[in-house]
Design a protein around this motif. Sequence first.
Motif, PDB file in Angstrom:
ATOM      1  N   ILE B 207     -82.183  52.952 -14.987  1.00 59.23           N
ATOM      2  CA  ILE B 207     -83.480  53.560 -15.280  1.00 59.23           C
ATOM      3  C   ILE B 207     -83.315  55.058 -15.498  1.00 59.23           C
ATOM      4  CG2 ILE B 207     -85.724  54.131 -14.235  1.00 59.23           C
ATOM      5  CD1 ILE B 207     -85.564  51.270 -12.977  1.00 59.23           C
ATOM      6  N   ASP B 208     -82.410  55.661 -14.735  1.00 61.65           N
ATOM      7  CA  ASP B 208     -82.144  57.084 -14.918  1.00 61.65           C
ATOM      8  C   ASP B 208     -81.372  57.375 -16.198  1.00 61.65           C
ATOM      9  OD1 ASP B 208     -83.450  57.599 -12.639  1.00 61.65           O
ATOM     10  OD2 ASP B 208     -81.678  57.840 -11.375  1.00 61.65           O
ATOM     11  N   GLY B 209     -81.026  56.318 -16.965  1.00 59.70           N
ATOM     12  CA  GLY B 209     -80.405  56.513 -18.268  1.00 59.70           C
ATOM     13  C   GLY B 209     -78.900  56.644 -18.236  1.00 59.70           C
ATOM     14  N   ALA B 210     -78.262  56.169 -17.170  1.00 57.13           N
ATOM     15  CA  ALA B 210     -76.796  56.268 -17.117  1.00 57.13           C
ATOM     16  C   ALA B 210     -76.170  55.220 -18.015  1.00 57.13           C
ATOM     17  CB  ALA B 210     -76.320  56.078 -15.680  1.00 57.13           C
ATOM     18  N   SER B 211     -75.076  55.606 -18.690  1.00 57.40           N
ATOM     19  CA  SER B 211     -74.363  54.641 -19.535  1.00 57.40           C
ATOM     20  C   SER B 211     -73.455  53.788 -18.662  1.00 57.40           C
ATOM     21  CB  SER B 211     -73.540  55.381 -20.579  1.00 57.40           C
ATOM     22  OG  SER B 211     -72.502  56.081 -19.933  1.00 57.40           O
TER      23      SER B 211
END
Lengths: 287, 312
Positions: B207-211
Amino acid sequence: MNSRAKNAAQRSLSVRRVFCYIFLILLTFLSLFSFYILVINATRSHPDIQKGFSFLPGKSLIFNLKNLFTNQNLPVLSSLRNSLFISACTALVGTYFSAMTAFGIHAYNFRFKKFAFAFIMMVMLVPTQVSALGFVRLMSTMGLRNSFIPLILPSVAAPIVFFFMKQYMESTLPIEIIEAARIDGSNEFHTFNRIVLPIMKPAMAVQAIFMFVASWNNYFMPALLLDSSNKKTLPILIAQLRSADFMKFDMGQVYTLVAIAIVPVIIVYLLLSKFIVRGVALGSVKG
Amino acid sequence: MDEKGSPRKKSRSISYGKWGYLFIAPFFLAYLVFSLIPLISTFYNSFFERYMVGLDLIGPTFVGLENYYSLFTQGDFSKYLSNTFIIWILGFVPQLLVSLLLAAWFTDLRLRLRASGFFKTVIYMPNLIMAAAFSMLFYTIFADAGPVNSVLMSMGMESPYRFLANIGSTRGLIALMNFLMWYGNTTILLMAAIMGIDPSLFEAAQIDGASSPQIFRQVTLPLIKPILIYVMITSLIGGIQMFDVPQILTNGNGNPNRTSMTLVMYLNKHLFSENFGMGGAVSVILFLISAVLSLIVFYSFTGKMQRGGNKA
């Protein structure tokens, strides 16, 4: 996230997927290629093998087997029987007593319980080779050289199997079951044999397979203990083949003997791979 | 499951305590007879001069630490130690890298690989193979007139490549076999570790956008560190025990020029020639190396158990 970004993410995911498959297929090839050559060459005759490699199986499997089993220098049948006997006994003795030890530590409270557990964990990682010298000498003085007893009985103390059983009991064997059996008047050993062991069946099966395979594959100890030719096991026979004048050997027989040592394990593994792979994960330390 | 809670339960369990001793007795008896007494006698032997010359027995005479002294000054002990270590590293580094990669892929929720069951089955298979047979197989496959050379020659190579006459290729073959035999096992252990991680941590990171690589490096790796240590040290102890593969592949000689002779092969040589003094000294050193490593594992183990102890 807008749709364009989503599409880009999708695309990069498929690129990664393709890369993964290529890598996995390469690994599969690497893992299987030697077994493929083994199976192919076990079905080819010596002159065929000398001519070069082929991707297609030959028609000489029966011929090779017949040659191998009638070879006077290689007691294949008796070593096959010895290997089977030792491995089966090791698996039975090892799993039964490991479950018993695990039960003793899991179900009872006694003064040296913590110490006993710590001790077993300590010895778990000490290699068997370091006591091999004393072991071989002791077995010789006890007149147990060339006997299967020193290859089977030490599995009563199998720390890794114990650890696995203990972990399994922690998740499947509530003390209440044992207490209920006590109230019904069951003797403790009776409880263990009739109530605990059936609950432990899945763990016992997985560990029995592992112990069987480990014992089947064992080379170091049998090679030091067994020297009369009717007591030899398969790994010793293979080592003997390696140290013999190799060039004079019928290569068809060599590949067939190696196949006899390996292929049964592969077949059992393919039938039971689900359990085995799960078993490895179960036995590991869980986070 | 812990019975220490109530005093009533505790007093009742005491009367059953003797059963605990009975149940664990076979283990300790077998350990005493088949491991502990032999271990002590191995230590004891290491202080004596005792070997065979032809059919004559020399010794046993007490020589104190002389066996250890000659082990480090005369023999090629340090050479065998470094052989063992080099071959272990050659197999272990790729093993750990590949296993980490595979474990990450198989557990990746977004990647969703097909046929992962098939791949898991295949990569674990070499682990169950008899090392003696496996190395015999490699010996025949990589022999001068073996299938690999016949393929290489048909591709235009002029003379066969002598795999077992070169240091690099011999060590490389042993390392390759070690790699093949253990990477599946390590992958499955690491997968179990990764699947034990709370999924909400991954969701939060997503959700925090980590790959995926970021999640792997910053969430997965730190959380499976205990298992990584476990894998590392059990593999190191396994590496110290390396025997079957180089023994059969090089016919016990550690060819070429004993550059693939491992510590246990050296020990095995002493045991076969009944040079029990020197064999004892080699065993004691092996014991000391593995004892130090075992202690490290033991402490990382118990530390873990206390943290996750209430899970059961």
